[in-house]
Design an enzyme around this catalytic site. Structure first.
Site: not given
Ligand code: IPE
Ligand code: IPE
Ligand code: MG
Length: 235
Positions: A13, A15, A26, A61, A201
């Site tokens: 998470d 990115n 993004r 997603n 864990e």
């Molecule tokens: C979880 O991250 C899914 C992936 C890393 C692919 P999200 O960014 O989608 O999760 P939430 O929405 O913050 O719970």
């Molecule tokens: C996780 O990074 C990757 C995917 C869910 C594909 P995010 O895209 O959720 O990054 P944040 O949480 O918005 O920073």
């Molecule tokens: Mg995220």
């Protein structure tokens, strides 16, 4: 000597936040995140960690803007195109966990090819959780067990066993998760491997996924090696 986990699962998470902090779109964050996967594979191989599960795209997603979804699948295609030879020659087996329906056809074809090509590799399994949701996986497994029983004229009133269900999970035959890592500061599971993390864990770090380096993995492994795992018993 560190006690190493057999199966590491990672919620990659942060990115988007990484890119936003740098004033970038993004999609650039997802691109940088793909490089982190490459680094992670190398370190895991060096340490002989046999199973890695990566949360790449969840069943939730799809709620994101179509342009972001497209860029994630495009990057996945590029990742497979550029890394597959290296993955194969390193003896890594690719597995896919998740629902096939809705995955863009081009990506599905590439994943399928990667799974086929690497199916006899034994050094490490890299399990890509793509269009994956833990609730969907458990429900899908239950339905599969029931359908099988009906087909075999087995009695349904006896219920189903854990072993029967586990065989139908997308992650089968991977063992349960020992260490779950979530980057970027959020302390939640977001529907990842709900069944498999029963006794994992759980390690949370504020580091954003694109900034996750070898050293961050070592830190998580050191933390893990200090856990006392009891599985409900006494030590
Ligand atoms: C979880 O991250 C899914 C992936 C890393 C692919 P999200 O960014 O989608 O999760 P939430 O929405 O913050 O719970
Ligand atoms: C996780 O990074 C990757 C995917 C869910 C594909 P995010 O895209 O959720 O990054 P944040 O949480 O918005 O920073
Ligand atoms: Mg995220």
């Amino acid at each position: 000597m560190l006690q190493l986990p057999q199966h590491i699962a990672i919620i990659m998470d942060g990115n988007g936040r990484w890119a936003t902090q740098k004033g970038l779109p993004r999609s650039e964050g997802h691109k940088a995140g793909a490089n982190s996967i490459d680094r992670l594979m190398e370190t895991a191989l060096e340490l002989s960690i046999p199973y890695i599960s990566l949360y790449a795209f969840s069943t939730e997603n799809w709620k994101r803007p179509i342009s972001e979804i497209q860029s994630i699948f495009q990057l996945l295609n590029e990742f497979i195109d550029s890394q597959l030879n290296k993955i194969h020659s390193n003896g890594i087996k690719i597995q896919h966990s998740g629902r096939v329906q809705r995955i863009p056809f081009m990506s599905f074809k590439k994943i399928y090819k990667a799974v086929q090509l690497t199916k006899n590799n034994t050094k490490m399994t890299l399990n890509f959780c793509l269009n994956y949701g833990g609730k969907e996986e458990i429900l899908n497994a239950c339905n599969k067990v029931i359908k099988k029983k009906i087909k075999n004229n087995d009695k349904l009133d006896k219920g189903i066993t854990q072993e029967e269900l586990e065989k139908e999970l997308y992650t089968y035959p991977l063992p349960p998760v020992d260490l779950l890592i979530r980057t970027a500061g959020e302390q939640r599971i977001s529907n990842f491997l709900l069944w498999q993390i029963a006794y994992a864990e759980i390690y949370f770090t504020n580091t954003l996924w694109p900034d996750f380096h070898k050293q961050d993995l070592f830190q998580a492994l050191e933390w893990y090696s200090n856990r006392v795992r009891k599985f409900g018993g006494l030590k």
